[in-house]
Write a protein that holds these residues in place. Structure first.
Motif, PDB file in Angstrom:
ATOM      1  N   ALA A  19       0.828  -1.203   0.000  1.00 42.37           N
ATOM      2  CA  ALA A  19       0.000   0.000   0.000  1.00 42.37           C
ATOM      3  C   ALA A  19       0.866   1.257   0.000  1.00 42.37           C
ATOM      4  N   LEU A  20       1.926   1.271   0.806  1.00 41.78           N
ATOM      5  CA  LEU A  20       2.812   2.430   0.847  1.00 41.78           C
ATOM      6  C   LEU A  20       3.512   2.646  -0.495  1.00 41.78           C
ATOM      7  N   LEU A  21       3.908   1.558  -1.147  1.00 46.54           N
ATOM      8  CA  LEU A  21       4.557   1.679  -2.456  1.00 46.54           C
ATOM      9  C   LEU A  21       3.591   2.241  -3.493  1.00 46.54           C
ATOM     10  N   VAL A  22       2.361   1.728  -3.498  1.00 49.62           N
ATOM     11  CA  VAL A  22       1.365   2.193  -4.471  1.00 49.62           C
ATOM     12  C   VAL A  22       1.060   3.677  -4.263  1.00 49.62           C
ATOM     13  N   ILE A  23       0.780   4.049  -3.018  1.00 44.91           N
ATOM     14  CA  ILE A  23       0.453   5.456  -2.739  1.00 44.91           C
ATOM     15  C   ILE A  23       1.655   6.345  -3.032  1.00 44.91           C
ATOM     16  N   GLY A  24       2.862   5.858  -2.715  1.00 42.71           N
ATOM     17  CA  GLY A  24       4.059   6.636  -2.997  1.00 42.71           C
ATOM     18  C   GLY A  24       4.232   6.914  -4.477  1.00 42.71           C
ATOM     19  N   VAL A  25       4.021   5.901  -5.315  1.00 46.98           N
ATOM     20  CA  VAL A  25       4.149   6.081  -6.764  1.00 46.98           C
ATOM     21  C   VAL A  25       3.069   7.030  -7.284  1.00 46.98           C
ATOM     22  N   LEU A  26       1.863   6.897  -6.781  1.00 49.22           N
ATOM     23  CA  LEU A  26       0.787   7.800  -7.203  1.00 49.22           C
ATOM     24  C   LEU A  26       1.146   9.251  -6.877  1.00 49.22           C
ATOM     25  N   MET A  27       1.678   9.484  -5.682  1.00 50.80           N
ATOM     26  CA  MET A  27       2.011  10.847  -5.285  1.00 50.80           C
ATOM     27  C   MET A  27       3.193  11.391  -6.090  1.00 50.80           C
ATOM     28  N   VAL A  28       4.157  10.540  -6.413  1.00 54.94           N
ATOM     29  CA  VAL A  28       5.290  10.983  -7.218  1.00 54.94           C
ATOM     30  C   VAL A  28       4.831  11.432  -8.594  1.00 54.94           C
ATOM     31  N   ASN A  29       3.861  10.713  -9.164  1.00 53.34           N
ATOM     32  CA  ASN A  29       3.420  11.035 -10.517  1.00 53.34           C
ATOM     33  C   ASN A  29       2.599  12.317 -10.587  1.00 53.34           C
TER      34      ASN A  29
ATOM     35  N   LEU B  82      -8.637  13.508  -7.435  1.00 52.91           N
ATOM     36  CA  LEU B  82      -9.260  12.202  -7.634  1.00 52.91           C
ATOM     37  C   LEU B  82      -8.380  11.084  -7.076  1.00 52.91           C
ATOM     38  N   MET B  83      -7.079  11.232  -7.199  1.00 55.90           N
ATOM     39  CA  MET B  83      -6.178  10.231  -6.636  1.00 55.90           C
ATOM     40  C   MET B  83      -6.357  10.136  -5.125  1.00 55.90           C
ATOM     41  N   THR B  84      -6.461  11.295  -4.465  1.00 56.86           N
ATOM     42  CA  THR B  84      -6.650  11.303  -3.014  1.00 56.86           C
ATOM     43  C   THR B  84      -7.988  10.671  -2.639  1.00 56.86           C
ATOM     44  N   VAL B  85      -9.029  10.958  -3.411  1.00 53.79           N
ATOM     45  CA  VAL B  85     -10.344  10.354  -3.168  1.00 53.79           C
ATOM     46  C   VAL B  85     -10.250   8.828  -3.272  1.00 53.79           C
ATOM     47  N   ALA B  86      -9.544   8.343  -4.292  1.00 54.13           N
ATOM     48  CA  ALA B  86      -9.403   6.898  -4.467  1.00 54.13           C
ATOM     49  C   ALA B  86      -8.684   6.263  -3.277  1.00 54.13           C
TER      50      ALA B  86
ATOM     51  N   TRP C 156      10.771   7.325  -9.068  1.00 52.58           N
ATOM     52  CA  TRP C 156      11.278   6.919  -7.756  1.00 52.58           C
ATOM     53  C   TRP C 156      10.046   6.583  -6.925  1.00 52.58           C
ATOM     54  N   TRP C 157      10.228   6.023  -5.777  1.00 54.74           N
ATOM     55  CA  TRP C 157       9.106   5.473  -5.021  1.00 54.74           C
ATOM     56  C   TRP C 157       8.390   6.500  -4.165  1.00 54.74           C
ATOM     57  N   GLY C 158       8.884   7.720  -4.122  1.00 50.16           N
ATOM     58  CA  GLY C 158       8.259   8.723  -3.286  1.00 50.16           C
ATOM     59  C   GLY C 158       8.597   8.492  -1.822  1.00 50.16           C
ATOM     60  N   ILE C 159       8.300   9.490  -0.994  1.00 48.40           N
ATOM     61  CA  ILE C 159       8.604   9.381   0.433  1.00 48.40           C
ATOM     62  C   ILE C 159       7.865   8.202   1.067  1.00 48.40           C
ATOM     63  N   LEU C 160       6.578   8.052   0.745  1.00 54.74           N
ATOM     64  CA  LEU C 160       5.835   6.936   1.334  1.00 54.74           C
ATOM     65  C   LEU C 160       6.375   5.605   0.848  1.00 54.74           C
ATOM     66  N   GLY C 161       6.787   5.544  -0.414  1.00 51.43           N
ATOM     67  CA  GLY C 161       7.374   4.313  -0.921  1.00 51.43           C
ATOM     68  C   GLY C 161       8.681   3.974  -0.229  1.00 51.43           C
ATOM     69  N   LEU C 162       9.519   4.985  -0.011  1.00 51.52           N
ATOM     70  CA  LEU C 162      10.773   4.749   0.706  1.00 51.52           C
ATOM     71  C   LEU C 162      10.505   4.281   2.134  1.00 51.52           C
ATOM     72  N   ILE C 163       9.479   4.846   2.758  1.00 51.47           N
ATOM     73  CA  ILE C 163       9.087   4.372   4.087  1.00 51.47           C
ATOM     74  C   ILE C 163       8.652   2.911   4.009  1.00 51.47           C
ATOM     75  N   GLY C 164       7.916   2.576   2.941  1.00 47.19           N
ATOM     76  CA  GLY C 164       7.466   1.200   2.770  1.00 47.19           C
ATOM     77  C   GLY C 164       8.610   0.219   2.656  1.00 47.19           C
ATOM     78  N   TRP C 165       9.626   0.541   1.845  1.00 51.43           N
ATOM     79  CA  TRP C 165      10.770  -0.358   1.709  1.00 51.43           C
ATOM     80  C   TRP C 165      11.509  -0.512   3.034  1.00 51.43           C
ATOM     81  N   ALA C 166      11.739   0.608   3.727  1.00 51.80           N
ATOM     82  CA  ALA C 166      12.451   0.545   5.009  1.00 51.80           C
ATOM     83  C   ALA C 166      11.654  -0.259   6.033  1.00 51.80           C
ATOM     84  N   TYR C 167      10.346  -0.051   6.044  1.00 60.35           N
ATOM     85  CA  TYR C 167       9.490  -0.805   6.967  1.00 60.35           C
ATOM     86  C   TYR C 167       9.573  -2.292   6.679  1.00 60.35           C
ATOM     87  N   LEU C 168       9.564  -2.669   5.393  1.00 58.30           N
ATOM     88  CA  LEU C 168       9.638  -4.084   5.029  1.00 58.30           C
ATOM     89  C   LEU C 168      10.919  -4.713   5.555  1.00 58.30           C
ATOM     90  N   VAL C 169      12.046  -4.031   5.354  1.00 59.43           N
ATOM     91  CA  VAL C 169      13.332  -4.571   5.806  1.00 59.43           C
ATOM     92  C   VAL C 169      13.355  -4.705   7.326  1.00 59.43           C
TER      93      VAL C 169
END
Length: 415
Positions: free
Chosen positions: A100-110, A128-132, A182-195
């Motif tokens: 979820a963090l990776l998906v939201i991160g990519v959406l926000m980066v775009n 609309l992205m935020t609504v989704a 790039w994965w965005g801030i939330l995406g980077l948080i997601g990768w770090a959280y996974l590790v």
């Protein structure tokens, strides 16, 4: 703004100082993000450029959040395991949260690359992205109406699919033009959280083992920066192993080590105030390690203090500063029992990811108002430092208050 209360019950698993520090860090993050677009902003409120060796207070905000994320892992995942939740279920939770963090991160980066002449202008696409995202991950639990919740989530999935196909990027091509540049801030948080979460689930409540893994991750980061391992270089189109997984993961895992030490201190029945000294010693050790690595800065940029490169020295020094800040919050909140913290800090601590998601949403609202009114008050306030400071304070306060309002109505990011 604060009031003294009796010392907290040590039987409670809650560590209030973690929430307080998270809230202060989120508020600071929103504030410095707004100051970045203001004329004559002081250098200490701006990021160091990629070619610089050093850090400012702004360069410590993100690593502090990663460290705090790691601090929460033994409490959250350990609590699930202690309640008897099957380990496989906990693993699924970790993987789902990461995805979820990776998906939201990519959406926000775009949103930063969206074309103004596309099917949907960038501000409307952001709205609309935020609504989704809200429909998919923030629908109220409504235990008595699970069908209604599933219906809202299905609607969110439909909106998300629609905007993915309608998205157009500057210079993009193809039916789907969303790209994880790039994965965005939330995406980077997601990768770090996974590790960090994976390391904790595999190693358990053993601080010594986790400390060894922190050191190993930093060695992997150094090897990747030196291009010493071809397999790591080959993975960079997907994820920068040395930075996004190793360095950021080590930073989060070092936070988990501190919490495990605190939990052991509690289990032994030691007075809470006696943990302040070990925490300060931990900060000193992290800081010394960072300075020793930085002593080699003339050898290779991998030894610089650099946020962009996510160097080990930057991680260790940022972690040391975060532990110092946490020790102060711990002494006040968990030792002396201070409870009446400013509402902005407590709201930000409870709704950190929501606040980060809402910031670009409000910016998109200002952009739409600018179309309708022919004048954007948000941009108008960036021309001078006094107005910019006022804008940053008001904007960050509004974002956090909106996140708190949503939280009170059951709209919480369920990751």
């Amino acid at each position: 703004m604060v009031r003294y209360a009796p010392p907290p019950m040590e039987r409670s698993g809650r560590v209030l100082s973690i929430d307080v520090l998270r809230g202060a860090d989120v508020w600071l993050m929103l504030f410095v993000n707004e100051m970045a677009g203001v004329r004559q902003t002081p250098a200490f409120l701006l990021h160091k450029p990629p070619s610089a060796d050093g850090l400012t207070i702004t360069d410590v905000v993100f690593p502090a959040f990663l460290f705090i994320t790691g601090m929460a892992i033994p409490l959250a995942l350990g609590g699930r395991l202690r309640r008897g939740e099957p380990r496989a279920v906990v693993w699924r939770h970790v993987l789902a949260r990461t995805a979820a963090l990776l998906v939201i991160g990519v959406l926000m980066v775009n949103t930063e690359r969206a074309s103004e002449t596309g099917i949907l202008p960038a501000p409307l696409w952001t709205l609309l992205m935020t609504v989704a995202v809200v429909l998919l991950w923030m629908t109220p639990e409504g235990a008595s109406r699970p069908r209604a919740r599933r219906a809202w989530q299905a609607a969110g999935l439909v909106v998300l699919a629609a905007i993915v196909f309608m998205y157009r990027a500057d210079g993009g091509s193809g039916l789907v033009q969303l790209r994880p540049s790039w994965w965005g801030i939330l995406g980077l948080i997601g990768w770090a959280y996974l590790v960090a979460a994976a390391a904790y689930l595999l190693a358990g409540d053993r601080p010594a083992v986790l400390t060894g893994l922190v050191a190993l991750l930093f060695l992997v980061a150094l090897a990747d920066e030196a291009d010493a391992l071809g397999a790591l270089v080959a993975a960079r189109p997907l994820v920068h192993v040395g930075r996004s997984l190793a360095s950021h993961g080590a930073l989060a895992l070092s936070g988990a080590v501190l919490t495990l030490a605190l939990l052991r201190h509690r289990r032994e029945g030691a007075p809470p105030e006696r943990f302040v000294a070990p925490a300060l010693a931990y900060a000193a050790a992290l800081g010394a390690a960072g300075l020793l690595l930085h002593a080699l800065h003339d050898v290779h940029p991998a030894f610089w203090i650099s946020k962009v490169r996510a160097t080990a020295a930057w991680c260790l020094l940022s972690a040391a500063l975060t532990v110092l800040a946490w020790a102060v919050a711990y002494a006040l909140a968990d030792v002396r029992g201070w409870r009446r913290w400013p509402a902005t800090v407590t709201m930000a601590g409870e709704n950190a990811l929501v606040a980060y998601l809402l910031a670009p949403f409000l910016l998109a609202v200002f952009a739409v108002l600018g179309w309708l009114l022919g004048w954007n008050p948000y941009h108008a306030a960036s021309g001078s430092l006094p107005l910019g400071l006022l804008r940053a304070v008001v904007f960050s306060w509004a974002v956090i208050r909106l996140a708190g309002w949503m939280h009170a109505r059951g709209l919480r990011l369920r990751l």
